[in-house]
Write a protein that holds these residues in place. Structure first.
Motif, short mmCIF file in Angstrom:
data_model
loop_
_atom_site.label_atom_id
_atom_site.label_comp_id
_atom_site.label_asym_id
_atom_site.label_seq_id
_atom_site.Cartn_x
_atom_site.Cartn_y
_atom_site.Cartn_z
N LYS A 115 -6.94 8.12 11.10
CA LYS A 115 -5.82 7.82 11.98
C LYS A 115 -6.30 7.52 13.40
N LEU A 147 -4.74 7.90 17.04
CA LEU A 147 -3.65 8.47 17.83
C LEU A 147 -2.43 8.80 16.95
N GLY A 148 -2.72 9.36 15.80
CA GLY A 148 -1.66 9.83 14.92
C GLY A 148 -1.15 8.82 13.91
N SER A 159 4.71 6.87 13.82
CA SER A 159 4.96 7.51 15.12
C SER A 159 3.63 7.97 15.71
N PRO A 160 3.27 7.50 16.89
CA PRO A 160 2.00 7.88 17.50
C PRO A 160 2.05 9.28 18.11
N ASP A 161 0.88 9.78 18.44
CA ASP A 161 0.74 11.06 19.13
C ASP A 161 1.01 10.84 20.61
N ASN A 162 2.19 11.18 21.06
CA ASN A 162 2.55 10.90 22.45
C ASN A 162 1.88 11.83 23.46
N ASP A 163 1.15 12.83 22.98
CA ASP A 163 0.40 13.70 23.88
C ASP A 163 -0.99 13.15 24.18
N ALA A 164 -1.34 12.03 23.56
CA ALA A 164 -2.67 11.45 23.75
C ALA A 164 -2.80 10.92 25.18
N TYR A 189 -7.74 6.50 24.37
CA TYR A 189 -8.40 6.33 23.08
C TYR A 189 -9.68 5.52 23.25
#
Length: 279
Positions: free
Chosen positions: A33, A35-36, A271-276, A279
């Motif tokens: 993956k 960023l999620g 749905s991406p990892d919005n806490d990232a 990258y």
């Protein structure tokens, strides 16, 4: 010396239909993956969305960042998946790609790394805007020479220029530092050719449609979302967007006009990892 183009037997009076896919960021591991988001799954979802539409494109344009991990397997995965469309695919490198590995491992009867494509009343030029070891881009003088020679060789054909990096700023300050460094000069020089009708790229993981006023009329500027994660437009800091992966369709008419539309995967599966924070 100007190399021979890849030519297609599309009548000059016919519309040339294209699908653009960009920035899939594939891994050797198909479960990996970014960023999620599973980039292999999102890429497949984009291809499935296109196939379900039953639209009949003539060619695929793949505009870089095919790989995320520089692995031979990532290019092999792309080659296998894109073959399901059963139409020719022309590709160019992005800043995450290794051009040598691309050439070695993006193999198949429908895959082409040549820079010149002739189809209908159009000449499509696949440009290399990458700078080895850097995320930002730059168009080298040899690419300008290619454009000039190609237009002189086919002066009566309309031209679509295709690349990876953005020659214009997209008002994301963190992202614009990785634009095409000589983008303004590039646009100024292209504006002097009446044949150049459009510029198409990826890199910025968002959709933009605008124009640049040339000496012979407007040139269409088209930016296409990634087949995986999306960057939030007009953000001064790194931020992800919840919009779904997508692709672009283009119809190049014999009179030089371009009709185009972005299509996205339906639903909210990716749905991406919005806490990232990057990258």
């Amino acid at each position: 010396m100007l190399k021979q183009p890849v030519s297609y037997s599309i009548a000059e009076t016919d519309v040339v239909r294209l699908i653009q896919v960009t920035d899939p960021h594939l891994f050797a591991d198909p479960e990996a993956k970014l960023l999620g988001v599973s980039t292999a799954a999102s890429f497949q979802a984009v291809l499935d969305t296109y196939l379900a539409s039953q639209y009949s494109a003539d060619l695929v344009l793949a505009t870089g960042d095919i790989s995320q991990d520089y692995s031979p397997q990532s290019y092999q995965h792309f080659s296998r998946d894109i073959a399901a469309l059963n139409i020719p695919c022309h590709y160019l490198p992005g800043n995450h790609d290794d051009p040598r590995l691309m050439s070695l491992h993006m193999q198949g009867p429908h895959l082409f790394g040549q820079q010149r494509v002739l189809a209908g009343n159009w000449q499509i030029l696949m440009l290399d805007s990458t700078v080895r070891g850097k995320p930002g881009g730059y168009l080298a003088e040899q690419e300008f020479e290619l454009i000039d020679a190609a237009i002189k060789a086919e002066p009566n054909k309309h031209v679509l220029l295709v690349m990876h990096h953005n020659p214009i700023l997209v008002n994301c300050s963190w992202l614009d530092q990785h634009c095409m460094a000589n983008g303004e000069q590039f646009l100024e020089r292209m504006a002097k050719y009446p044949q150049v009708k459009g510029l198409l790229w990826g890199h910025v993981h968002q959709s933009i449609d605008t124009e640049y006023q040339g000496e012979f009329g407007p040139m269409q500027l088209m930016v296409t979302p990634s087949t995986c994660i999306q960057f939030k437009p007009k953000s001064s800091y790194f931020a992800l967007d919840g919009l779904q992966p997508g692709y672009r369709l283009l119809e190049l008419a014999s009179n030089g006009s371009i009709q185009t539309q972005v299509h996205r995967v339906a639903g909210e599966k990716f749905s991406p990892d919005n806490d990232a924070s990057g990258y």
